[in-house]
Every structure is written in structure tokens, then in C-alpha cells.
Scaffold this motif. Structure first.
Motif, PDB file in Angstrom:
ATOM      1  N   MET A   1      -7.357  -7.291   2.928  1.00 18.37           N
ATOM      2  CA  MET A   1      -7.159  -6.215   3.919  1.00 18.37           C
ATOM      3  C   MET A   1      -5.666  -6.011   4.157  1.00 18.37           C
ATOM      4  N   THR A   2      -5.256  -4.761   4.144  1.00 19.58           N
ATOM      5  CA  THR A   2      -3.870  -4.428   4.433  1.00 19.58           C
ATOM      6  C   THR A   2      -3.620  -4.556   5.934  1.00 19.58           C
TER       7      THR A   2
ATOM      8  N   TRP B   1      -0.976  -0.373   6.905  1.00 19.29           N
ATOM      9  CA  TRP B   1      -2.015   0.578   6.479  1.00 19.29           C
ATOM     10  C   TRP B   1      -1.793   1.947   7.115  1.00 19.29           C
ATOM     11  N   GLN B   2      -1.483   1.956   8.411  1.00 18.25           N
ATOM     12  CA  GLN B   2      -1.278   3.230   9.106  1.00 18.25           C
ATOM     13  C   GLN B   2      -0.098   4.004   8.522  1.00 18.25           C
ATOM     14  N   ASN B   3       0.982   3.293   8.228  1.00 18.55           N
ATOM     15  CA  ASN B   3       2.153   3.956   7.643  1.00 18.55           C
ATOM     16  C   ASN B   3       1.818   4.542   6.274  1.00 18.55           C
TER      17      ASN B   3
ATOM     18  N   ARG C   1       1.666   8.457   5.014  1.00 22.75           N
ATOM     19  CA  ARG C   1       2.400   8.882   3.826  1.00 22.75           C
ATOM     20  C   ARG C   1       1.470   9.617   2.860  1.00 22.75           C
ATOM     21  N   TYR C   2       0.243   9.112   2.712  1.00 21.45           N
ATOM     22  CA  TYR C   2      -0.741   9.744   1.832  1.00 21.45           C
ATOM     23  C   TYR C   2      -1.040  11.167   2.309  1.00 21.45           C
ATOM     24  N   LEU C   3      -1.255  11.317   3.633  1.00 25.63           N
ATOM     25  CA  LEU C   3      -1.532  12.647   4.185  1.00 25.63           C
ATOM     26  C   LEU C   3      -0.342  13.583   4.006  1.00 25.63           C
ATOM     27  N   ALA C   4       0.864  13.048   4.188  1.00 22.16           N
ATOM     28  CA  ALA C   4       2.061  13.884   4.051  1.00 22.16           C
ATOM     29  C   ALA C   4       2.181  14.443   2.638  1.00 22.16           C
ATOM     30  N   ILE C   5       1.895  13.600   1.640  1.00 23.89           N
ATOM     31  CA  ILE C   5       1.954  14.055   0.252  1.00 23.89           C
ATOM     32  C   ILE C   5       0.859  15.088   0.000  1.00 23.89           C
ATOM     33  N   ALA C   6      -0.358  14.836   0.534  1.00 24.31           N
ATOM     34  CA  ALA C   6      -1.461  15.779   0.353  1.00 24.31           C
ATOM     35  C   ALA C   6      -1.139  17.126   0.997  1.00 24.31           C
ATOM     36  N   PHE C   7      -0.524  17.113   2.179  1.00 21.47           N
ATOM     37  CA  PHE C   7      -0.129  18.369   2.833  1.00 21.47           C
ATOM     38  C   PHE C   7       0.949  19.088   2.014  1.00 21.47           C
TER      39      PHE C   7
ATOM     40  N   ASN D   1      -6.142  10.797  10.809  1.00 21.78           N
ATOM     41  CA  ASN D   1      -4.870  10.233  11.260  1.00 21.78           C
ATOM     42  C   ASN D   1      -4.931   8.729  11.490  1.00 21.78           C
ATOM     43  N   GLY D   2      -6.080   8.122  11.203  1.00 26.21           N
ATOM     44  CA  GLY D   2      -6.201   6.674  11.362  1.00 26.21           C
ATOM     45  C   GLY D   2      -6.504   6.230  12.767  1.00 26.21           C
ATOM     46  N   VAL D   3      -7.003   7.152  13.603  1.00 26.32           N
ATOM     47  CA  VAL D   3      -7.408   6.814  14.973  1.00 26.32           C
ATOM     48  C   VAL D   3      -8.930   6.717  14.991  1.00 26.32           C
ATOM     49  N   PHE D   4      -9.442   5.515  15.132  1.00 28.47           N
ATOM     50  CA  PHE D   4     -10.886   5.284  15.011  1.00 28.47           C
ATOM     51  C   PHE D   4     -11.497   5.041  16.389  1.00 28.47           C
ATOM     52  N   TYR D   5     -12.535   5.776  16.686  1.00 25.96           N
ATOM     53  CA  TYR D   5     -13.257   5.603  17.946  1.00 25.96           C
ATOM     54  C   TYR D   5     -14.656   6.159  17.768  1.00 25.96           C
TER      55      TYR D   5
END
Length: 663
Positions: free
Chosen positions: A1-2, A7-9, A13-19, A161-165
Motif C-alpha cells: 500500500m502506498t 498516494w494523494q499527491n 498528478r494523475y488527474l492533472a495530466i488527464a485534464f 479527488n481522493g476524498v472518501f466518505y
């Protein structure tokens, strides 16, 4: 597990590249519409960087998890990304407005997505495709479907965005089960069966599992299954499933989405299932295709639309209970063997209940290394009382608890009747020895219940005898009001009786069915459905009494009114005779508390009153009130006045033979 921060960073970064890839697609499209040459960008480098981030992360980036969980096509993924980009990036919103030729159109539509994004397909608009089926996006009302505004669901946006609830629209309906209890070997086999079954099926083909029998233990088994497959467990009560089809469908879709996002199993508690909740349950199960476990008293017929597995959850046996006690209390068990033999013989607690009772007992007693025999005795008493208290909340809603304060000294009966009461107590104490160790129970559960009929006129001590037994055995005594249990609605009586016996089974309480002749009277010929169902209700009660491992006492004023067929199935019959002169004198001598001031009482003259013990108590109590009101000690004339009132109530006349010479 990261690590979570890393992991959040990386996910951001993954989302930024996808955008950024999305922006490039818009810029190429806009350049094409203007007849300009689009700038060639290093798309291959972006793809390689995305792959590198994916390889380094556990779990994967949220966009990839969503794509895989909901089986999105590349076009559907890009539509979802476009809707998220408008919320998270002002530049993407500006590009939407630029491409659509109006500053007021800074939002995505299906028409825009179909024009700009690659690998388009019209089926992505279908309500049955993932984007709309699981409400990943919302389509605003507009003149046409393709021109309507698209919005990403807030829960999905936060997830990206990695906010889990847990989705707040499910709060109050579905709750997370955060802890389970110890699983004994007999239940561990059920855990393995479910785990193996689900490992052999995928997705919607996974059978629904029904765990029928003990409710709390069914939940513990479901939690253990989830631990073994690294999933979460959430609980939905059958009474909370909406009857309205639109609300039920919304619940099903939101739950399916949540189950895929959180890798969760749904446990449906069906112990309150009835005719009004059965249909919504079946419709809900038809709509939901995720992993589901039903916890029920009895198996539910689901039809053939989806495979199912039925597993019976039986109560843990005597040895398994002792092992759980030992695991929880450790070395203190050594000096408490006698206590635990009695506990497991009397109380049929689930592992969850044993854990709760142990924690309460430890909190109330000294559990240090240096303990004395007195400390062990205190712990034994605390454990016993905690076991008694555990079942009370459920039973207090169904029956009346009678404080057991009467003793043998208060009970005036011939020796024959007292000996029968002692035999009843001996059988309650020695059930485990005879039924389990000597294996009288191997032939079946029927006939193992200890039942007794207390017959006699009103006031002869039937209820007091039940109190004496409860006080001697240190058990709770509950009076069942049959008028509250018996219902005019078909099936409700059996349901009420089941709740009583299930709750009583846990606490090992003594059940007192007062005036049982109201239900056990001689059966009449079956003339209509009401007579038929009345007989079914009686048969069900007898069946539960025969299987009940505690003590069930029936009382009646009219033994001759009891159907002979029922009498054969009752183990003890204790006849409470009307007290004779000597017995009445003894009752009078014991009826007055030591603190009560008396003067000139003649107990043998009082014994000439031809009434039972219950009436004697009423006369003594009323006389005490008369004396207290006059500021005097209780005297014979107070008792005469109280006796006249009692006889008037009984519609009897005081005779000279009874009260002659009192004053």
C-alpha cells in the motif's frame, strides 16, 4: 500500500495530466474548426507518465478505479473527466465556452462531448449505460438531451479527488458495520462456504446468501466473510426499504454505486420481515446486482431470478461458549470453572453477547494479578448478573418482569407440592449434564423443554411459587400476558411468540404464562379458517415450549378446562390446594412484616376465615392502611373491617363461624 500522503499527491498528478490531455483535445478541435493547423503535442509522453503513476500506486488512481468498477468505455471515461474538469479547472470551462461560441455556455453537453472527444458512441447517452444508470453524471432539464447541461455527481467528484466518505443520501438507511465478534469453529465453516462460493462467481452472478437462525450471529458471520475477502460490510434493515418504487430504485442505484466504490457487501436484516415488507424486499433484491447477505429467522423464497445459498446459523454449543469465555477472560477462568459451567448451561449467549458481558464484568471488578477468592466470587456474581441483564431490554418490551423476592419461608404448601418444585429446579440446573453430556438430546430437540402447569384456585400461591423458583435459581421471571400476544391477524400471534421465546432463550429466563386456559382450552371442531388458525397458534406455542431450554410455567384456575392433548406434553403438573385451617394460620403468622405494630392478634381465629393466601394478604394490607390512618397498631377490629371489604369484593358473606368472638 502506498502511504496516504504520497498516494494523494500522485493521484492529483494523475488527474492533472488527464485534464491536460483533455485541454489538448479541445485546442486541436478548436483549431480544426478555425481551419488552422493544430500543434502536435507529446501525447505519448503523457500516456507513459500516466502508466508510470499507475504502476507505482496501490491502490490505483481514482479515475482508473472508477473506469474499471463501472466498466466505462474510453468515451464515457472522458465525458466523466470533462464534467469533473469544469468543476476543478477554470481553463476547461473557458474552453467549453470557446468551442461552443458563447461565454454563457461554459459547461459540457453531450453534443459537445460527441464533437470533441474521440471514440464516441451514442449508447453512452442511454439510461442503462453506466454514466446514467449509476448517476455518475446528472443531466439537467433542457430543450433536448444533447444540448442539456451535464454535471458530475458531487460524491463522484470528491472520490476523484481522493476524498472518501459514505454517500450522505444513504445515511440513516444504511449503516457501516465496523466490528464483529469472535467466530467459533461451527460458524467459521459457514464463513468458508460463503467465501468459496463468491470466489467462484463474479459480478451479478454472485448468489444471494441467506443466513437464517440466530440474528446477531448472522451479522458476525457476515462481517467475518467481508474480512476474508477484504471488503466492507454495511447493514440495511428490511423495514427501511422504501415501498415507493421510485424511492426504492434510487436507493438501489445509490447503493450499487457505493458498493462498487467502497468494495462493500450489503447485509439486509430481515428479522422484522412481514407481509408489508416482503414485496419491497423482493423488488429491491431484483434491482441490486451487488453482493448481498440476508439475515433472517426463516429462509425467504426469492424466486428464480438470482441464484441463492441458504445456510442455517445454529446457536453455538456449550464447549464453544466456554472457549470464548476463556479467550476473553484468560487465566481468571481457572478459578471460575464451576461458574462457567453454570453460565453456559443457563444462558445461550452469542459470541457478541459474551464479549459485551465480559467487558462489563471486567469494568466492574478488580482484574489485577493479585486476586483473592473473594474477588473471584465477586467476578462470578457479576458475570451471572450481567448475563441476566443482557436479555432484559428485548424482553421488557414483550412481557412484564416480576421481581423474585419470595422465599421458601413465604410459601405455605404441603410437602408433596414443595418436592415437585424442587424437582423442577433440579432439572433446570442439570440440563447440560443430562441433555448434552449424557446425550439425551441426540434424538432431537422436541420434548427437551421443561414445562410445568400450576393449577389451583386464585390466591393459592401459583405466582409466588414461580417467584421462589426464580429466586432460588437466580433467574429473571417474566409474566406473559396472552391477551397482548394473541392477535386477530393471521400469523401475528406466532410472530409475537417467536419474539418472546427468542429473547428468553438468550437470557435463560423463566416464562410465566398466566391464565393459560384462555389459550389451551379444549379445542372445538374446526368450522372455519379462524378455528383452524387458532389451533395452529396453540400448536406453535406447544412446539416452542417443547424446544425451549429454559423453564416455561403455565398457570390456570381451571385444570379441567385444559385440553388433555396439551396435558400430555407438559412435564410437571403441580396442584395448588386450597389451604386448610393449619396452613391458613401459618400464612397469617408470616404475612405481617416485623416492623408492623400489632396488638392482640389471634392467628387461629383469623385462620377461620375461609380464604386463600392471596385474599389473606389483601385483608392484612387493607387492615394496615386502616390502622395507619387512625394512628393505631393493627388490631382484630381493623382486620374484621378489612375482611368485610374483601368478602364483599368476592361476593361472599362473613359467617358467625368465621368471625364469632373476634371482639
Amino acid at each position: 500500500m502506498t502511504p496516504i500522503s504520497s498516494w494523494q499527491n500522485a493521484n492529483q498528478r494523475y488527474l492533472a495530466i488527464a485534464f491536460n490531455r483533455l485541454r489538448n483535445q479541445f485546442q486541436r478541435y478548436f483549431a480544426k474548426t478555425q481551419g488552422e493547423q493544430a500543434e502536435e503535442l507529446a501525447a505519448d509522453l503523457e500516456i507513459e507518465e500516466l502508466n508510470e503513476i499507475t504502476r507505482s500506486l496501490t491502490p490505483a488512481p481514482t479515475l482508473q478505479i472508477l473506469t474499471a468498477a463501472f466498466n466505462l468505455t474510453s468515451f464515457e471515461r472522458d465525458v466523466l473527466l470533462l464534467c469533473a474538469g469544469v468543476e476543478l479547472s477554470a481553463s476547461i470551462a473557458q474552453l467549453c465556452a470557446k468551442v461552443q461560441g458563447s461565454s454563457s455556455l461554459a459547461y459540457p453537453t453531450f453534443s459537445l462531448a460527441l464533437a470533441v472527444l474521440p471514440d464516441t458512441h451514442w449508447s453512452a447517452l442511454s439510461p442503462m449505460r453506466p454514466l446514467r444508470r449509476w448517476r455518475l453524471i446528472e443531466v439537467s432539464n433542457g430543450e433536448s438531451l444533447t444540448q442539456s447541461r451535464l454535471r458530475i455527481d458531487e460524491r463522484i467528484l470528491h472520490y476523484l479527488n481522493g476524498v472518501f466518505y459514505f454517500d450522505d443520501r444513504l445515511q440513516g438507511l444504511i449503516e457501516k458495520v465496523s466490528a464483529g465478534s469472535l467466530i467459533p469453529p461451527s460458524h467459521q465453516k459457514l464463513v468458508q462456504q460463503v467465501t468459496k462460493l463468491w470466489s467462484q462467481h463474479n459480478g451479478s452472478s454472485r448468489p444471494i446468501v441467506q443466513l437464517f437462525g440466530r440474528s446477531s450471529e448472522g451479522k458476525a458471520i457476515a462481517f467475518a466473510v467481508c474480512q476474508s475477502i477484504n471488503a466492507q460490510l454495511h447493514l440495511l434493515r428490511v423495514v427501511d426499504i422504501p415501498a415507493n418504487s421510485a424511492e426504492r430504485e434510487a436507493l438501489a442505484r445509490l447503493w450499487e454505486r457505493e458498493a462498487l466504490l467502497m468494495n462493500s457487501v450489503l447485509l439486509v436484516d430481515c428479522h422484522e420481515l412481514d407481509s408489508s415488507t416482503l414485496r419491497p424486499l423482493l423488488r429491491f433484491l431484483t434491482s441490486v446486482q451487488t453482493r448481498i447477505i440476508l439475515s433472517t429467522h426463516d429462509p425467504v423464497t426469492l424466486g428464480s431470478r438470482r441464484a441463492q445459498l441458504r445456510l442455517e446459523v445454529q446457536a453455538i454449543n456449550h464447549d464453544e461458549q466456554q472457549q470464548i469465555w476463556k479467550n476473553l477472560l484468560g487465566d481468571r477462568m481457572t478459578n471460575l470453572n464451576g461458574c462457567f459451567n453454570a453460565l453456559t448451561a443457563q444462558f445461550h449467549l452469542s459470541p457478541e453477547a459474551i464479549e459485551q458481558v465480559s467487558q462489563e464484568a471486567i469494568a466492574q471488578t478488580d482484574m489485577s494479578d493479585q486476586v483473592s477468592e473473594a474477588d473471584d466470587q465477586q467476578l462470578s456474581t457479576t458475570l451471572w448478573n450481567a448475563c441476566r441483564v443482557y436479555a432484559r431490554p428485548r424482553l421488557d418490551e414483550l412481557a412484564q418482569r416480576i421481581p423474585a423476592i419470595a422465599t421458601w419461608d413465604d410459601l405455605i404448601l404441603p410437602e408433596v407440592q414443595k418436592q415437585l418444585l424442587r424437582e423442577i429446579m433440579a432439572q433446570v440446573r442439570q440440563r447440560v449434564t443430562v441433555y448434552d453430556r449424557w446425550q439425551f438430546a441426540v434424538r432431537g430437540a422436541n420434548g427437551l423443554g421443561i414445562s410445568a402447569l400450576f393449577a389451583g384456585s386464585s390466591g393459592t400461591g401459583k405466582t409466588m411459587a414461580a417467584e421462589v423458583i426464580a429466586q432460588e435459581l437466580q433467574l429473571d421471571l417474566y409474566r406473559i400476558d396472552l391477551s397482548q400476544v394473541v392477535s386477530k391477524y393471521i400469523g401475528e400471534t406466532e410472530k409475537n411468540l417467536r419474539r418472546v421465546f427468542d429473547a428468553a432463550e438468550t437470557g435463560g429466563v423463566i416464562l410465566l404464562f398466566d391464565e393459560a386456559d384462555a389459550l389451551f382450552g379444549k379445542r372445538s371442531e374446526v368450522r372455519d379458517s379462524h378455528d383452524r388458525y387458532a389451533n395452529i397458534e396453540v400448536s406453535y406455542l406447544l412446539q416452542r415450549m417443547e424446544a425451549y431450554r429454559g423453564l416455561a410455567i403455565l398457570t390456570t384456575n381451571f385444570k379441567e378446562a385444559i385440553d388433555p392433548a396439551f396435558m400430555r406434553r407438559i412435564r410437571f403438573v403441580v396442584q395448588f390446594p386450597f389451604p386448610e385451617l393449619e396452613q391458613r394460620a401459618e400464612i397469617w403468622q408470616r404475612i405481617f412484616p416485623k416492623q408492623l405494630p400489632t396488638e392482640g392478634l389471634d392467628f387461629f381465629q383469623l385462620a377461620r376465615l375461609n380464604v386463600a393466601g392471596g385474599n389473606i394478604r389483601n385483608i392484612a394490607l387493607n387492615a394496615a392502611f386502616l390502622a395507619a390512618d387512625r394512628g393505631e397498631s393493627v388490631q382484630m377490629y381493623h382486620l374484621l373491617q378489612a375482611a368485610q371489604s374483601e368478602y364483599t369484593k368476592l361476593e361472599k358473606v362473613l359467617t358467625e363461624a368465621e368471625v364469632g368472638g373476634w371482639q
